[in-house]
Design a protein around this motif. Sequence first.
Motif, PDB file in Angstrom:
ATOM      1  N   UNK A  17       0.837  -1.203   0.000  1.00 14.33           N
ATOM      2  CA  UNK A  17       0.000   0.000   0.000  1.00 14.33           C
ATOM      3  C   UNK A  17       0.870   1.252   0.000  1.00 14.33           C
ATOM      4  N   UNK A  18       0.551   2.182  -0.897  1.00 19.06           N
ATOM      5  CA  UNK A  18       1.286   3.437  -1.001  1.00 19.06           C
ATOM      6  C   UNK A  18       0.317   4.505  -1.473  1.00 19.06           C
ATOM      7  N   UNK A  19       0.271   5.645  -0.774  1.00 23.78           N
ATOM      8  CA  UNK A  19      -0.649   6.718  -1.102  1.00 23.78           C
ATOM      9  C   UNK A  19       0.128   7.945  -1.543  1.00 23.78           C
ATOM     10  N   UNK A  20      -0.407   8.658  -2.510  1.00 26.11           N
ATOM     11  CA  UNK A  20       0.149   9.939  -2.932  1.00 26.11           C
ATOM     12  C   UNK A  20      -0.974  10.966  -2.890  1.00 26.11           C
TER      13      UNK A  20
ATOM     14  N   UNK B  10       2.401  14.810  -0.255  1.00 23.37           N
ATOM     15  CA  UNK B  10       2.893  13.748   0.619  1.00 23.37           C
ATOM     16  C   UNK B  10       2.852  12.407  -0.069  1.00 23.37           C
ATOM     17  N   UNK B  11       3.694  11.528   0.432  1.00 24.52           N
ATOM     18  CA  UNK B  11       3.658  10.109   0.099  1.00 24.52           C
ATOM     19  C   UNK B  11       3.575   9.359   1.417  1.00 24.52           C
ATOM     20  N   UNK B  12       2.628   8.434   1.512  1.00 26.99           N
ATOM     21  CA  UNK B  12       2.422   7.709   2.755  1.00 26.99           C
ATOM     22  C   UNK B  12       2.435   6.213   2.484  1.00 26.99           C
ATOM     23  N   UNK B  13       3.051   5.492   3.400  1.00 28.27           N
ATOM     24  CA  UNK B  13       2.968   4.034   3.440  1.00 28.27           C
ATOM     25  C   UNK B  13       2.137   3.711   4.687  1.00 28.27           C
ATOM     26  N   UNK B  14       0.832   3.502   4.520  1.00 23.85           N
ATOM     27  CA  UNK B  14      -0.057   3.438   5.683  1.00 23.85           C
ATOM     28  C   UNK B  14       0.065   2.173   6.518  1.00 23.85           C
ATOM     29  N   UNK B  15       0.798   1.188   6.015  1.00 26.37           N
ATOM     30  CA  UNK B  15       0.976  -0.042   6.785  1.00 26.37           C
ATOM     31  C   UNK B  15       2.436  -0.469   6.771  1.00 26.37           C
TER      32      UNK B  15
ATOM     33  N   UNK C 175      -7.939  13.157   1.717  1.00 23.02           N
ATOM     34  CA  UNK C 175      -7.914  11.792   1.205  1.00 23.02           C
ATOM     35  C   UNK C 175      -8.338  10.853   2.321  1.00 23.02           C
ATOM     36  N   UNK C 176      -8.764   9.674   1.921  1.00 16.72           N
ATOM     37  CA  UNK C 176      -9.126   8.630   2.884  1.00 16.72           C
ATOM     38  C   UNK C 176      -8.788   7.280   2.273  1.00 16.72           C
ATOM     39  N   UNK C 177      -8.161   6.448   3.078  1.00 20.21           N
ATOM     40  CA  UNK C 177      -7.758   5.103   2.657  1.00 20.21           C
ATOM     41  C   UNK C 177      -8.303   4.098   3.657  1.00 20.21           C
TER      42      UNK C 177
ATOM     43  N   UNK D 214      -9.498  -6.212   0.246  1.00 24.02           N
ATOM     44  CA  UNK D 214      -9.859  -5.041  -0.550  1.00 24.02           C
ATOM     45  C   UNK D 214      -9.293  -3.767   0.062  1.00 24.02           C
ATOM     46  N   UNK D 215      -8.891  -2.838  -0.829  1.00 26.51           N
ATOM     47  CA  UNK D 215      -8.478  -1.501  -0.413  1.00 26.51           C
ATOM     48  C   UNK D 215      -9.317  -0.471  -1.161  1.00 26.51           C
ATOM     49  N   UNK D 216      -9.589   0.655  -0.492  1.00 26.84           N
ATOM     50  CA  UNK D 216     -10.311   1.767  -1.112  1.00 26.84           C
ATOM     51  C   UNK D 216      -9.518   3.043  -0.840  1.00 26.84           C
ATOM     52  N   UNK D 217      -9.475   3.927  -1.853  1.00 27.74           N
ATOM     53  CA  UNK D 217      -8.768   5.202  -1.706  1.00 27.74           C
ATOM     54  C   UNK D 217      -9.578   6.285  -2.393  1.00 27.74           C
ATOM     55  N   UNK D 218      -9.829   7.362  -1.679  1.00 29.51           N
ATOM     56  CA  UNK D 218     -10.562   8.503  -2.214  1.00 29.51           C
ATOM     57  C   UNK D 218      -9.693   9.737  -2.068  1.00 29.51           C
TER      58      UNK D 218
END
Length: 208
Positions: A14-17, A33-38, A109-111, A117-121
């Motif tokens: 999982x990686x978020x931008x 930002x870049x986030x690794x939420x786990x 944003x929300x993850x 399953x993963x969801x990202x908005x």
Amino acid sequence: GAVAWDLDFTRSTSRLAAPPPPLHRIRPFDLSLVSWPELTCIGAITVNGAAVALDGAPGMACHYWGRRLPDRWIWLSAHEFDRPGVAIEASLLTSRLWGVPVPLPPLGYAWLREPGRERYVASPLTGLVRRTRGAERLQVTVTAPRSSWTLTARADARSFLDLGDGIVQSLRADCLIRTPSGATAIARGTAVLELRNKRWSATGVPTA
């Protein structure tokens, strides 16, 4: 007191931008930002000579940069829910546009991860992330095509640490999530809730 750590991190996939590409590359907002939420953490943290061993403890990592700190934000992260396989990260903030103070809707944003399953908005591009804040709780509502979910966070005022520059953070918040399927999960005293209000830099952080 003195704090030291010796940790190894193992990331999940999982990686978020935020903002997402292609906006991430042209940097129109105050912050990217870049986030690794786990993550899982192995090693030890030492505080005033007392060591705490970590062996696969959950965590997250984030790198952010930009023109300036946003005047206001909220940020919420939680992994240790009473339902296995559930994790969340969400944020809302105000921003200028290329450094110019023009009216913009709140950005965010929300993850959400559930088993399988993963969801990202990314709000307001792929859905909406909105907040309501009462006297004792903060609620975040996430709305996207064909799905929606809510996050409710609470933290005792005494648990917040003043990080300076109008930023406060609690490492002992509760987080209740109602998933798109209607199921619920709760993290008790293990969620991280961070708030910033630039005015607090001058007035001090509210104590109630």
